[in-house]
Design an enzyme around this catalytic site. Structure first.
Site, PDB file in Angstrom:
ATOM      1  N   PHE A  30      17.534  16.739  -4.824  1.00 37.38           N
ATOM      2  CA  PHE A  30      18.961  16.576  -4.519  1.00 37.38           C
ATOM      3  C   PHE A  30      19.737  16.282  -5.803  1.00 37.38           C
ATOM      4  CE2 PHE A  30      22.354  13.774  -2.390  1.00 37.38           C
ATOM      5  CZ  PHE A  30      23.180  14.855  -2.158  1.00 37.38           C
TER       6      PHE A  30
ATOM      7  N   HIS B 169      26.995  11.195  -2.424  1.00 38.54           N
ATOM      8  CA  HIS B 169      26.765  12.637  -2.281  1.00 38.54           C
ATOM      9  C   HIS B 169      26.904  13.261  -3.668  1.00 38.54           C
ATOM     10  CE1 HIS B 169      27.848  16.734  -0.206  1.00 38.54           C
ATOM     11  NE2 HIS B 169      27.143  16.899  -1.302  1.00 38.54           N
TER      12      HIS B 169
ATOM     13  N   LYS C 271      25.031  22.036  -9.894  1.00 41.91           N
ATOM     14  CA  LYS C 271      26.238  22.580  -9.283  1.00 41.91           C
ATOM     15  C   LYS C 271      27.506  21.925  -9.842  1.00 41.91           C
ATOM     16  CE  LYS C 271      28.467  23.655  -4.894  1.00 41.91           C
ATOM     17  NZ  LYS C 271      28.348  23.676  -3.431  1.00 41.91           N
ATOM     18  N   HIS C 272      27.488  20.609  -9.999  1.00 43.07           N
ATOM     19  CA  HIS C 272      28.721  19.896 -10.371  1.00 43.07           C
ATOM     20  C   HIS C 272      28.665  19.307 -11.791  1.00 43.07           C
ATOM     21  CE1 HIS C 272      30.076  20.176  -6.183  1.00 43.07           C
ATOM     22  NE2 HIS C 272      28.869  19.809  -5.827  1.00 43.07           N
TER      23      HIS C 272
ATOM     24  N   ASN D 190      18.152  11.374  -1.247  1.00 47.50           N
ATOM     25  CA  ASN D 190      18.172  12.589  -0.433  1.00 47.50           C
ATOM     26  C   ASN D 190      17.956  12.106   0.999  1.00 47.50           C
ATOM     27  OD1 ASN D 190      17.511  14.942   0.972  1.00 47.50           O
ATOM     28  ND2 ASN D 190      16.474  15.848  -0.770  1.00 47.50           N
ATOM     29  N   VAL D 191      18.884  12.376   1.903  1.00 48.95           N
ATOM     30  CA  VAL D 191      18.705  11.875   3.270  1.00 48.95           C
ATOM     31  C   VAL D 191      18.250  12.984   4.227  1.00 48.95           C
ATOM     32  CG1 VAL D 191      20.349  10.011   2.885  1.00 48.95           C
ATOM     33  CG2 VAL D 191      21.135  12.111   4.009  1.00 48.95           C
TER      34      VAL D 191
ATOM     35  N   HIS E 213      20.148  19.518  -7.643  1.00 50.41           N
ATOM     36  CA  HIS E 213      21.188  20.361  -7.033  1.00 50.41           C
ATOM     37  C   HIS E 213      22.572  19.882  -7.475  1.00 50.41           C
ATOM     38  CE1 HIS E 213      23.578  22.432  -3.914  1.00 50.41           C
ATOM     39  NE2 HIS E 213      24.198  21.272  -3.768  1.00 50.41           N
ATOM     40  N   GLU E 214      22.808  18.562  -7.396  1.00 47.74           N
ATOM     41  CA  GLU E 214      24.139  18.026  -7.706  1.00 47.74           C
ATOM     42  C   GLU E 214      24.469  18.182  -9.190  1.00 47.74           C
ATOM     43  OE1 GLU E 214      26.659  16.831  -5.678  1.00 47.74           O
ATOM     44  OE2 GLU E 214      25.429  17.734  -4.119  1.00 47.74           O
TER      45      GLU E 214
ATOM     46  N   GLN F 106      28.800   9.313   1.275  1.00 45.20           N
ATOM     47  CA  GLN F 106      28.642   9.848   2.631  1.00 45.20           C
ATOM     48  C   GLN F 106      28.010   8.822   3.562  1.00 45.20           C
ATOM     49  OE1 GLN F 106      24.273  11.839   1.890  1.00 45.20           O
ATOM     50  NE2 GLN F 106      26.002  13.197   2.036  1.00 45.20           N
TER      51      GLN F 106
HETATM   52  P1  AMP Z   1      27.390  20.325  -2.440  1.00 42.91           P
HETATM   53  O1  AMP Z   1      26.638  21.584  -2.804  1.00 42.91           O
HETATM   54  O2  AMP Z   1      27.475  19.310  -3.524  1.00 42.91           O
HETATM   55  O3  AMP Z   1      28.701  20.606  -1.801  1.00 42.91           O
HETATM   56  O4  AMP Z   1      26.484  19.636  -1.334  1.00 42.91           O
HETATM   57  C1  AMP Z   1      26.221  20.271  -0.136  1.00 42.91           C
HETATM   58  C2  AMP Z   1      24.729  20.419   0.058  1.00 42.91           C
HETATM   59  O5  AMP Z   1      24.080  19.164  -0.185  1.00 42.91           O
HETATM   60  C3  AMP Z   1      24.416  20.803   1.479  1.00 42.91           C
HETATM   61  O6  AMP Z   1      23.318  21.693   1.447  1.00 42.91           O
HETATM   62  C4  AMP Z   1      24.003  19.497   2.109  1.00 42.91           C
HETATM   63  O7  AMP Z   1      23.126  19.711   3.177  1.00 42.91           O
HETATM   64  C5  AMP Z   1      23.332  18.802   0.957  1.00 42.91           C
HETATM   65  N1  AMP Z   1      23.387  17.333   1.016  1.00 42.91           N
HETATM   66  C6  AMP Z   1      24.480  16.584   1.103  1.00 42.91           C
HETATM   67  N2  AMP Z   1      24.172  15.289   1.082  1.00 42.91           N
HETATM   68  C7  AMP Z   1      22.837  15.227   0.984  1.00 42.91           C
HETATM   69  C8  AMP Z   1      21.902  14.165   0.904  1.00 42.91           C
HETATM   70  N3  AMP Z   1      22.270  12.878   0.883  1.00 42.91           N
HETATM   71  N4  AMP Z   1      20.607  14.488   0.816  1.00 42.91           N
HETATM   72  C9  AMP Z   1      20.227  15.774   0.790  1.00 42.91           C
HETATM   73  N5  AMP Z   1      21.042  16.825   0.843  1.00 42.91           N
HETATM   74  C10 AMP Z   1      22.333  16.547   0.956  1.00 42.91           C
END
Ligand code: AMP
Length: 227
Positions: A110, A61, A117-118, A101-102, A113-114, A36
């Site tokens: 972050f 991302h 989720k993935h 995390n930006v 989360h990734e 991204q």
């Molecule tokens: P995803 O769930 O993988 O589709 O990612 C989407 C979520 O990740 C959204 O809440 C975005 O705001 C958040 N997001 C995406 N890129 C970043 C980043 N570099 N740092 C923090 N949050 C992010």
């Protein structure tokens, strides 16, 4: 109640277990490696702007196990959840550069989360450490920021590009078709869109690069701003 023929019971039950297994692990066909442009992420973020980090380089991302029928799936599969202890100090320092995390300063949140989720949907191929190491290696293999810079595509408040202007130098450098994702430009929603993400695709094992299918990502016939 009708009973199953004993000779049929085993194959029927085996098939049912197989279906449950596929649904819980999340089957996928290929990976989308998504990078991204942080200023666009920050501009559209709903998180407090005093914590944003609009870095001027493409960052990761995510690495998303995907299907052609539904490119945003699989997600939130069963299996091992994120474990911060598995991120070694060496890997952590690499990810802080490639996968920050930006939207706030909590990088680990972050990554968690990734992965949850993935990453959980491709655990049969990449465990947590392999998932993050492989993603960092993918990021290292093509410097999207420099590829665009060498094609004179640099952040600008005024210039606009066609989809193919941006796609072409990446395609030349990687020898495969990437795809671009855009966000609506809040300042000029009808005239332009903002470049947000560059997706490079990999095979099931995340080893070999493949052509991406262009799915919904940028609007056709709307110029793209990179700023
Ligand atoms: P995803 O769930 O993988 O589709 O990612 C989407 C979520 O990740 C959204 O809440 C975005 O705001 C958040 N997001 C995406 N890129 C970043 C980043 N570099 N740092 C923090 N949050 C992010």
């Amino acid at each position: 109640m009708a009973m199953l023929e004993p000779s049929l019971a085993f194959p029927v039950l085996a098939f049912a277990f197989f279906l449950c297994f596929i649904m819980s692990t999340g089957s996928y066909v290929y990976f989308q490696f998504v990078q991204q442009w942080p200023p666009t992420t920050c501009r559209l973020s709903s998180k407090p702007s005093n914590q944003h980090r609009p870095l001027q380089r493409f960052t990761i991302h995510g690495l998303w196990p995907s299907n052609y029928s539904n490119p945003r799936k699989s997600s939130n599969c069963n299996g091992l959840q994120f474990d911060a202890r598995k991120v070694s100090p060496r890997l952590r320092s690499k990810l802080k550069i490639s996968w920050p995390n930006v939207e706030s300063d909590n990088d680990t949140k972050f990554w968690e989360h990734e992965w949850n989720k993935h990453g959980t949907c491709s655990q049969e191929t990449l465990n947590q450490t392999q998932f993050f190491e492989r993603s960092h290696d993918m990021w290292m293999s093509y410097n999207i920021t420099n590829i665009l810079k060498n094609a004179s595509i640099v952040p600008s408040a005024t210039q606009k590009w066609k989809y193919s202007d941006i796609e072409s130098p990446i395609k030349t450098a990687t020898q495969r078709t990437p795809f671009l994702r855009c966000k609506r430009d809040p300042s000029h929603p009808n005239n332009s869109q903002l470049l947000h993400e560059v997706v490079i695709c990999y095979d099931y094992k995340a080893k070999k690069q493949i052509d991406c299918n262009r799915t919904a990502g940028c609007w056709n016939n709307v110029d793209i701003k990179f700023e």
